[in-house]
Design a protein around this motif. Structure first.
Motif, mmCIF file in Angstrom:
data_model
loop_
_atom_site.group_PDB
_atom_site.id
_atom_site.type_symbol
_atom_site.label_atom_id
_atom_site.label_comp_id
_atom_site.label_asym_id
_atom_site.label_seq_id
_atom_site.Cartn_x
_atom_site.Cartn_y
_atom_site.Cartn_z
ATOM 1 N N GLY A 16 -1.249 -11.797 73.418
ATOM 2 C CA GLY A 16 -1.672 -10.520 73.997
ATOM 3 C C GLY A 16 -2.608 -10.612 75.066
ATOM 4 O O GLY A 16 -3.302 -11.591 75.128
ATOM 5 N N SER A 17 -2.638 -9.622 75.748
ATOM 6 C CA SER A 17 -3.297 -9.458 77.084
ATOM 7 C C SER A 17 -3.981 -8.352 77.286
ATOM 8 O O SER A 17 -3.429 -7.118 76.703
ATOM 9 N N ALA A 18 -4.856 -8.175 78.430
ATOM 10 C CA ALA A 18 -5.623 -6.970 78.571
ATOM 11 C C ALA A 18 -4.350 -5.846 79.147
ATOM 12 O O ALA A 18 -4.468 -4.795 78.816
ATOM 13 N N GLY A 19 -3.579 -6.447 79.976
ATOM 14 C CA GLY A 19 -2.464 -5.615 80.569
ATOM 15 C C GLY A 19 -1.630 -4.911 79.529
ATOM 16 O O GLY A 19 -1.316 -3.736 79.594
ATOM 17 N N LEU A 20 -1.130 -5.884 78.356
ATOM 18 C CA LEU A 20 -0.441 -5.296 77.468
ATOM 19 C C LEU A 20 -1.245 -4.338 76.658
ATOM 20 O O LEU A 20 -0.669 -3.178 76.355
ATOM 21 N N HIS A 21 -2.428 -4.369 76.523
ATOM 22 C CA HIS A 21 -3.043 -3.657 75.493
ATOM 23 C C HIS A 21 -3.530 -2.324 76.107
ATOM 24 O O HIS A 21 -3.651 -1.397 75.631
ATOM 25 N N ARG A 22 -3.648 -2.478 77.476
ATOM 26 C CA ARG A 22 -4.089 -1.125 78.142
ATOM 27 C C ARG A 22 -2.668 -0.151 78.202
ATOM 28 O O ARG A 22 -3.014 0.937 77.951
ATOM 29 N N LEU A 23 -1.686 -0.840 77.783
ATOM 30 C CA LEU A 23 -0.222 0.281 77.774
ATOM 31 C C LEU A 23 -0.829 0.710 76.268
ATOM 32 O O LEU A 23 -0.088 2.024 76.275
ATOM 33 N N HIS A 24 -0.933 -0.034 75.554
ATOM 34 C CA HIS A 24 -1.013 0.356 73.926
ATOM 35 C C HIS A 24 -2.017 1.613 74.064
ATOM 36 O O HIS A 24 -1.963 2.634 73.071
ATOM 37 N N HIS A 25 -3.100 1.782 74.745
ATOM 38 C CA HIS A 25 -4.033 2.976 74.827
ATOM 39 C C HIS A 25 -3.784 4.028 75.793
ATOM 40 O O HIS A 25 -4.255 4.969 76.226
ATOM 41 N N SER A 26 -2.294 3.903 76.475
ATOM 42 C CA SER A 26 -2.178 5.055 77.455
ATOM 43 C C SER A 26 -1.958 6.357 76.702
ATOM 44 O O SER A 26 -1.470 6.244 75.573
ATOM 45 N N THR A 27 -2.153 7.362 77.610
ATOM 46 C CA THR A 27 -2.020 8.748 77.340
ATOM 47 C C THR A 27 -0.539 9.034 76.844
ATOM 48 O O THR A 27 -0.167 9.997 76.459
#
Ligand SMILES: [Zn+2]
Length: 291
Positions: free
Chosen positions: A212-223
């Motif tokens: 898991g990476s910050a880039g992938l997790h930012r997408l999880h938090h996308s609106t």
């Protein structure tokens, strides 16, 4: 991508922590350091590294937490420390009662199996929490802020912290894993939880196909709902298996789709009580009789 640019833009703090983790685990287990100390020291090291990295190379300057956000996240951290303590005590009692003994597997296999099993439980619980049901009302607190940073890595409803721990750890206890394997799994989950939320620029490509990476997790938090997959925090394998793995450009906005439907991100009390409010009028108590 140009190799020099690829190298320059790597998420070096995250890579450094992933490289240092086995060294710390080996040092702590060979010296029989207590599990609590092993985790607490590594938590402190990881937090300091990522906090410095947030200042050195922030992904978004406007995602730095203000005093009000830090106060909110610090309050939740203290509450969750108590919740975690209660769950750990409960799980320890269960482990003593049902522990089937030493699995007899090699340590590397115990760690690998432990990571897959704990992530499997967490993946499905997390995915269930995004189903627009009561679990989403609990999980909302974690997604309510319109920014991602190290401080709000710990921003989760105490109920969320409790059930996430239960689904991660309870199956491991029934597998009869060695303490060293359990500690390795916990250290990895801890590192990943902090690193994927930290507001630090950089990529892990192509390692982010297996970690898991910050880039992938930012997408999880996308609106945007079409971007918001990646339910696995530590490993993306279950997202890949079940079709929720997302890659691509960073989301324009993080947070919730329609913020006006929810309490303000700084109203901690309202967000903590949100799972217990009327789902129609967001009030408490007898209002439901009016609907
Ligand atoms: Zn989520």
């Amino acid at each position: 991508m140009n190799p020099r640019r690829w190298c320059r833009e790597l998420h070096w703090p995250h890579l450094g922590l992933l490289a240092g983790l086995p060294v710390w685990w080996w040092w702590a287990t060979t010296r029989a350091l207590s599990p609590t100390m092993t985790l607490l020291v590594w938590l402190s090291i990881s937090a300091v590294v990522l906090a410095l990295a947030e200042r050195w190379r922030p992904f978004r300057g406007d995602w730095r937490p203000g005093v009000a956000q830090l106060r909110r996240d610090g309050t939740v951290f203290a509450t969750n420390a108590l919740a975690d303590g209660g769950v750990t005590a409960l799980l320890t009692l269960v482990a003593i009662a049902v522990n089937p003994g030493d699995s007899g597997w090699p340590l590397w296999l115990q760690i690998g199996a432990g990571l897959l099993v704990s992530e499997f439980g967490s993946y499905w619980m997390h995915r269930l929490s995004h189903g627009g049901n009561w679990w989403w009302r609990v999980h909302l607190l974690h997604h309510r802020p319109a920014q991602l940073n190290l401080a709000n890595a710990v921003l989760a409803h105490p109920l969320n912290a409790i059930y996430d721990k239960l689904v991660r750890v309870a199956p491991l206890l029934s597998m009869g894993l060695d303490d060293a394997a359990l500690i390795a799994v916990a250290l990895f989950a801890l590192t990943q939880s902090l690193a994927v939320h930290a507001n630090v620029a950089g990529h892990l490509w192509p390692l982010d196909y297996i970690v898991g990476s910050a880039g992938l997790h930012r997408l999880h938090h996308s609106t945007r709902q079409d971007e918001a997959g990646n339910f696995g925090t530590a490993l993306p394998i279950w997202d890949q298996v079940f079709g929720t793995y997302r890659r691509g450009a960073s989301p324009v906005e993080v947070g919730v789709f329609d913020p006006r439907r929810y309490p303000d991100e700084l109203r901690l009390g309202a967000l903590l009580l949100w799972p217990f409010a009327c789902s129609r009028c967001a009030r408490f108590g007898r209002c439901c009789a009016l609907h």
